[in-house]
Design an enzyme around this catalytic site. Sequence first.
Site, short mmCIF file in Angstrom:
data_model
loop_
_atom_site.label_atom_id
_atom_site.label_comp_id
_atom_site.label_asym_id
_atom_site.label_seq_id
_atom_site.Cartn_x
_atom_site.Cartn_y
_atom_site.Cartn_z
N GLY A 148 32.32 -22.02 -44.43
CA GLY A 148 32.75 -22.67 -43.20
C GLY A 148 32.36 -24.14 -43.15
N HIS A 183 31.24 -14.69 -44.51
CA HIS A 183 30.00 -13.95 -44.24
C HIS A 183 29.80 -13.67 -42.77
CE1 HIS A 183 27.02 -17.07 -42.78
NE2 HIS A 183 27.89 -17.89 -43.35
N CYS A 214 9.67 -23.55 -33.17
CA CYS A 214 8.56 -24.47 -33.18
C CYS A 214 8.90 -25.67 -34.06
CB CYS A 214 7.34 -23.80 -33.79
SG CYS A 214 6.40 -22.92 -32.58
C1 LIG Z 1 30.56 -22.04 -35.60
C2 LIG Z 1 30.17 -22.13 -37.04
N1 LIG Z 1 30.80 -23.02 -37.84
C3 LIG Z 1 30.50 -23.15 -39.14
C4 LIG Z 1 29.53 -22.36 -39.74
C5 LIG Z 1 29.23 -22.60 -41.19
O1 LIG Z 1 29.74 -21.62 -42.05
P1 LIG Z 1 29.09 -21.43 -43.50
O2 LIG Z 1 27.77 -20.82 -43.29
O3 LIG Z 1 30.02 -20.52 -44.22
O4 LIG Z 1 29.01 -22.77 -44.16
C6 LIG Z 1 28.85 -21.41 -38.94
C7 LIG Z 1 27.80 -20.49 -39.47
O5 LIG Z 1 26.99 -20.73 -40.28
C8 LIG Z 1 29.17 -21.30 -37.56
O6 LIG Z 1 28.56 -20.41 -36.78
#
Ligand SMILES: Cc1ncc(COP(=O)(O)O)c(C=O)c1O
Lengths: 123, 123, 393, 393
Positions: free
Chosen positions: C74, C205, C332
């Site tokens: 992503g 994932h 934290c």
């Molecule tokens: C809203 C959103 N965009 C992008 C990502 C990034 O995806 P990736 O972990 O496959 O790079 C994530 C999660 O990690 C996400 O929750």
Amino acid sequence: MYSELIADHFMDPGFVGDVENPALEFEIGNSVCGDRIRVQAGVTDGTVSEIAYRAWGCATSVATGDIFCESVKNTALADIASRTPEQIEAMLGELEPSQHHCVHILTEMHQSLLAEAQTQGVI
Amino acid sequence: MYSELIADHFMDPGFVGDVENPALEFEIGNSVCGDRIRVQAGVTDGTVSEIAYRAWGCATSVATGDIFCESVKNTALADIASRTPEQIEAMLGELEPSQHHCVHILTEMHQSLLAEAQTQGVI
Amino acid sequence: MEMQELSGYFDYNATTPLSDTVVQAMIASLSQFSNASSSSKLAQGNKALLKEARQSVARLLNCSAAQVAFTSGGSEANNWAIKSCLLPCSQAPGHIITTAIEHPSVLDTVRYLERAFGFTVTRLQPQASGAIALAEVEAALQPDTQLISVMYANNETGVIQPVEGIVALAQARGIKVHVDGVQIVGKRQVDLPALGADFVSCSAHKFYGPKGVGCLYIREPDQLEPLIHGGGQEMGMRAGTENLTAIAGMAQAAQDCTSMVAQWDAHYSDCKAQLMGRLEQLPFSIRFNGETCVTQAVANTLNFSIDGVRAEALAAFLDRKCGIQVSIGSACSNNDASKQHSHVLSAMGLDEARIQGALRVSFGRYTQLADIETFVQQLEACTSKLLAMSEMA
Amino acid sequence: MEMQELSGYFDYNATTPLSDTVVQAMIASLSQFSNASSSSKLAQGNKALLKEARQSVARLLNCSAAQVAFTSGGSEANNWAIKSCLLPCSQAPGHIITTAIEHPSVLDTVRYLERAFGFTVTRLQPQASGAIALAEVEAALQPDTQLISVMYANNETGVIQPVEGIVALAQARGIKVHVDGVQIVGKRQVDLPALGADFVSCSAHKFYGPKGVGCLYIREPDQLEPLIHGGGQEMGMRAGTENLTAIAGMAQAAQDCTSMVAQWDAHYSDCKAQLMGRLEQLPFSIRFNGETCVTQAVANTLNFSIDGVRAEALAAFLDRKCGIQVSIGSACSNNDASKQHSHVLSAMGLDEARIQGALRVSFGRYTQLADIETFVQQLEACTSKLLAMSEMA
Ligand SMILES: Cc1ncc(COP(=O)(O)O)c(C=O)c1O
Ligand SMILES: Cc1ncc(COP(=O)(O)O)c(C=O)c1O
């Protein structure tokens, strides 16, 4: 990747060789890939009675030569002349984009055979 | 991630609670994470005889309160005063970067205990 | 992956376990080692696998296979869409509209373009509901707006953003729209051509596929500059020998998802209703963060704060004592400057104590109603213990 | 992967099969699903795996773990190094030195920077040996040269480029150097700190690891702008949830390689000597393309042309009839404009017939001397058949 049709004709071509005292002979070359194919044929009563080819080219164009020979053997020149472009293209089955130049080769083989037949006065 | 030391003291703290009529009482707060810890202690003959704490904070700072209490219980204030910064830091074992603020908390607890002891005249 | 190991897992928005079918598909692909771009007979299995995989993902998104380009996840998809849209304008940098609640891979990419090339940026703040107001998007439009990048569903609150309305606004003005769809795919049926956005990012994932693979939906594939230039892979749009194993996994995940997502979604709604009902019975003061209604937030996500409790400590208790995993709104950190408060909850205007008390519970296809019940019981026990610890006489 | 399946595989430079140890490492990682960036107990296995993996790869490169950033492969690593070095100069684009024989992921990236931002580019042509002349690099230097990007070993000929000398030239002038090391790692021991280049790209699937993962060695990690902006992964340099399965595979491959590469290299030298000796006995006119000496070309690679034979047809025969895979110097294409002649062999000045006759044989750790013998026999048979076919009376 080669279709089964192309692979079969490439791996075990039935028409590689020479025709003794050929009535017709022509050679075509494809400027793109440098393929060269020479065809020799015997003609009896307006029908291709004997045919053979030799080729220096890629696998698909070697197969194309064989498919051509098989398709014209024992066929009347008049019938060969009546083949449409679609029919000719279909003779090669499914092709990948990089193999499409063989449609031109096959078309040229048809044209050259008929032109040569005309020149030699056997049609 | 918490080391076993931190996890043990966080999960089963032995010193959460109050001391009745404490001789010493102080509260420390950490501006970074907003942690608050209140300590109450009883002192007998210059030695910490009773100690308890309450905490609102992250897991590591809750554990830090417990580690502090355990380490000063039954210990002479003079001995507590002689601890070096290195010794104090070592009391928390291995920390992740984000847990390092607890070294400051632990240091502040030592300082506050001793200051309060001075103020109350028990040292 | 045995079910029982997952009964305490409430962090599906962070990542999901591989489903058994996905594991099988990945293992099966491990022996198919040949380079998919070769013309040898060995390579044909790979080529076919890649083609079918693209179709499987396209079916999930209801688009054509030619509109799907695989990426390493992503984050890459987000970077690709935004940079490829804007870097060509770097000599005449314009205006970008995004939101304050995007994923870091959008926020940081936009910040990079701002810093390195002088693009101007409007970062819209959400309402208390967690949603961006469409009217604010409209008000933010400028004559030189070159891109709107907005997420479909937020990862921390699950709140759905008004992407349809944004696309309509943008299309009327010829502005490109990128939608980070990472948190919606696998939770809701999507129809990307109907949505009409130019680019939509996905990540495997988040729906039981492997990490390290995702895709970018590209409405008009011919117009996109690569982020990774080179060979002819991904229809010439993204270089790199294809990660067949990960792609095989993503494809299987997409297939499962296509047929099951409606059912999963209904199950998530049941879980959410039960969780909310039970939380309301607890003897604590609990506040939900953001809209919770399943028409306005994905059904698998619930974000709430418990007054007087530090979520960091609560989560540590749940994890260590009960084998329960959740996410928290504030971690934290070592110094004031880098306070690790959720940028999403901060943008929603929550005060510091509430952010420090925020837990995100996100469930998935392996969550059972009984797990919810166990979760609530453990939550109650741990919270009581923490409250007792901090109760200053 | 059974050995016998691999006896006809002579295309290790395209990609390698996964070794059994790598397959095991990948399968073992499949159940470790938790997000490595989470602080839950579940995530600790992943964090440890990631840390050890980085160390394993660092050992292979003889550098420190902090200098290794995982990527989705060699192509991404090449893009990253070049763009991150040059995009910051896009407002004052300078001069790039590269070569005409680079991988497309370098060539196209440089072309992009040239086209989109106005960088000027010198593309050095190799000598007939396949190597770039160091003197030509020196002659190409300009006051505004901002980057030299050159490969360590060429994928088609195996020829090693004068990277040490190039680094020395560049360092004396404060110019950054990127080395595409994809085709050297796994074939020779490398010592990247000793080399001194600023960036070196690697790819796992060239040394028995999985596709879709590689790394960039970064001499001074603090100075690098990400290619994929976002979360804090890869020490803040490359966003994206880590592809643990692929990274686990790469780490295992790196471990195996660290201990075995010298032995493999010696074996490749034996294979190459045997192959060259046998080829020279064949009744054909065979010409080697580029330097073949193992001091000047990696030992696993041999590129040669057989007069009068089209390699495309020969390779098809070998593949279909004998289950033998090799690469070729020229593929069919549909029109003149996109003639698919090897850009490497073309740059070396080979004529068209020789390029059309060029085969690349590349072997690996599973190649046995007996496989070389079988290969030569099949090559002889297929070549004879093809020559007979084309022999025009
Ligand atoms: C809203 C959103 N965009 C992008 C990502 C990034 O995806 P990736 O972990 O496959 O790079 C994530 C999660 O990690 C996400 O929750
Ligand atoms: C010299 C060279 N550089 C880069 C690459 C690209 O690596 P990857 O396939 O991992 O993207 C390759 C092989 O594909 C290569 O041979």
